[in-house]
Design an enzyme around this catalytic site. Structure first.
Site, PDB file in Angstrom:
ATOM      1  CB  CYS A 118      -0.901   0.002   1.228  1.00  0.00           C
ATOM      2  SG  CYS A 118      -2.008   1.427   1.286  1.00  0.00           S
ATOM      3  CB  CYS A 122      -1.823   4.381   7.861  1.00  0.00           C
ATOM      4  SG  CYS A 122      -3.069   4.906   6.676  1.00  0.00           S
ATOM      5  CB  CYS A 361      -3.746  -5.226   7.592  1.00  0.00           C
ATOM      6  SG  CYS A 361      -3.254  -4.413   6.162  1.00  0.00           S
TER       7      CYS A 361
HETATM    8  S1  SF4 Z   1      -4.227   1.292   6.953  1.00  0.00           S
HETATM    9 FE1  SF4 Z   1      -2.515   0.332   5.870  1.00  0.00          FE
HETATM   10  S2  SF4 Z   1      -3.429  -0.715   4.125  1.00  0.00           S
HETATM   11 FE2  SF4 Z   1      -4.964   0.744   4.899  1.00  0.00          FE
HETATM   12  S3  SF4 Z   1      -4.631   2.631   3.696  1.00  0.00           S
HETATM   13 FE3  SF4 Z   1      -3.380   2.846   5.550  1.00  0.00          FE
HETATM   14  S4  SF4 Z   1      -1.345   2.050   4.943  1.00  0.00           S
HETATM   15 FE4  SF4 Z   1      -2.822   1.339   3.414  1.00  0.00          FE
END
Ligand code: SF4
Length: 377
Positions: A118, A122, A361
């Site tokens: 991704c 985050c 995740c």
């Molecule tokens: S929580 Fe993790 S997988 Fe979801 S958008 Fe943010 S960085 Fe990407």
């Protein structure tokens, strides 16, 4: 000659494919039912087709299928994580979770991935540390459901039909918008997996223009927004996407979605100790969401087990930040919840399932990728 992968094609595309073979259009419908409704993995299974047609298809095409690399079942047997290997050797994760007492009517939710890795970064997320490897194709998104359905028949989450799908695994779904919407349409097709559209939830970190497009297109799939902070200052820190799409325009897009779709939006709020879990945060969260028909899901953070320091795509600084996040104490979580319950919207507290199975995740991915690089965990 490269074979054409037919998994992920819709009816029109299958019709065009069969027209190219001088086969009648109804073949498309037959294949559609076998491929998505009965999860056929190769043409030999499709007994509606005569042998010569099956042999011809075998020569020209494939039904690409995810290969199970490994699976982990939680001790409470309420969550099972699958790590799948894609045709080009990269991996993705899907997690099946069961709500409700065993033996009773319950909900079985599959959390699926939309990208390999991704790019959104985050700071509390293991997948965010990987960066983006690539988008998933529609067929790869759909196949997570088809494979999990088959696999869940043989272990403790057994025999459980998948009743709900959340696109909340690896990746930001709205950055793979076209493939995602096509996959969700296939998943909700009456001749395919036949999941009601309202049982498919798309969760975004808050890409305002994509939320606006989703609203404009009038989809019936549900929308969830990962909010996680009540001030731009904190959200900028934990979700850098906020610098581009701050809280005010994000909430305005959510409000407009609820107005046009006549559906509630869900706000996910991961509780991080000492960062966004004060009573002042709870008060602000109530105020921010007061005029938006919504449900608020509070999720106590699932801390990340320390990955091996030789991780190939984890920067040392990113890893250090990730490991610094903690779940708040039970008392702080209870106090936050009690305060939120004084507000007008529905609030639920959702403990993450399967914290003994690398359920956050990206964690299982990290382990297996490292093993395949010769690094033992
Ligand atoms: S929580 Fe993790 S997988 Fe979801 S958008 Fe943010 S960085 Fe990407």
């Amino acid at each position: 000659m490269t074979k054409q992968n037919l998994k992920g094609l819709d009816r029109d595309e299958l019709t065009a494919f069969f027209a190219g073979l001088n086969e009648p259009a109804f073949r498309a419908r037959q294949l559609f039912r076998w491929m998505y409704g009965r999860a056929a993995q190769n043409f030999a299974e499709i007994t509606d087709f005569a042998k010569p047609l099956r042999a011809r298809l075998q020569e020209l095409a494939t039904l690409e299928t995810l290969a199970l690399e490994t699976r982990q079942l939680s001790q409470r047997r309420d969550a099972e994580k699958f790590l799948f290997r894609l045709a080009d050797g990269v991996h993705i994760e899907s997690v099946l979770m069961r709500d409700g007492a065993p033996g009773r009517a319950s909900r079985h939710t599959l959390c699926i991935s939309s990208q390999v890795g991704c790019p959104v970064d985050c700071k509390f997320c293991a997948t965010g540390l990987m960066g983006l490897l690539r988008n998933l194709r529609s067929g790869e998104i759909v196949d997570q459901v088809l494979q999990a359905k088959q696999l869940s028949g043989s272990k403790a989450l057994a025999g459980s039909p998948i009743t709900n799908v959340v696109v909340m695994g690896m990746g930001e779904p709205m950055l793979n918008y076209d493939a995602l919407i096509k996959a969700c349409s296939l998943l909700s097709d009456a001749e395919g997996p036949n999941l009601a559209q309202r049982r498919i939830v798309i969760s975004t970190s808050g890409l305002v223009p994509k939320i606006e497009r989703f609203t404009k297109e009038g989809h019936k799939f549900r929308l969830a927004i990962s909010l996680n902070a009540t001030t731009d200052e904190v959200r900028n820190q934990i979700m850098p996407i906020n610098r581009k799409y701050p809280i005010a325009p994000l909430l305005q897009a959510a409000r407009e979605y609820t107005r046009q779709s006549k559906q509630r939006v869900t706000f996910e709020y991961i509780l991080l100790d000492g960062i966004n879990d004060s009573l002042a945060d709870a008060d602000r969260l109530k105020t921010l969401t007061r005029n938006i028909p919504c449900k608020i899901n509070l999720i106590p953070y699932n801390p990340i087990a320390k990955p091996h320091p030789d991780g190939r795509s984890q920067s040392a600084a990113g890893l250090e930040t990730l490991l610094a996040y903690r779940r708040p104490s039970f008392e702080r979580i209870e106090a936050f919840l009690a305060c939120m319950r004084e507000g007008p919207n529905t609030v639920t507290l959702r403990w993450s399932k399967g914290d003994d199975i690398d359920a956050a995740c990206g964690q299982l991915w990290t382990k297996v990728e490292k093993k395949s690089n010769g690094v033992e965990i």
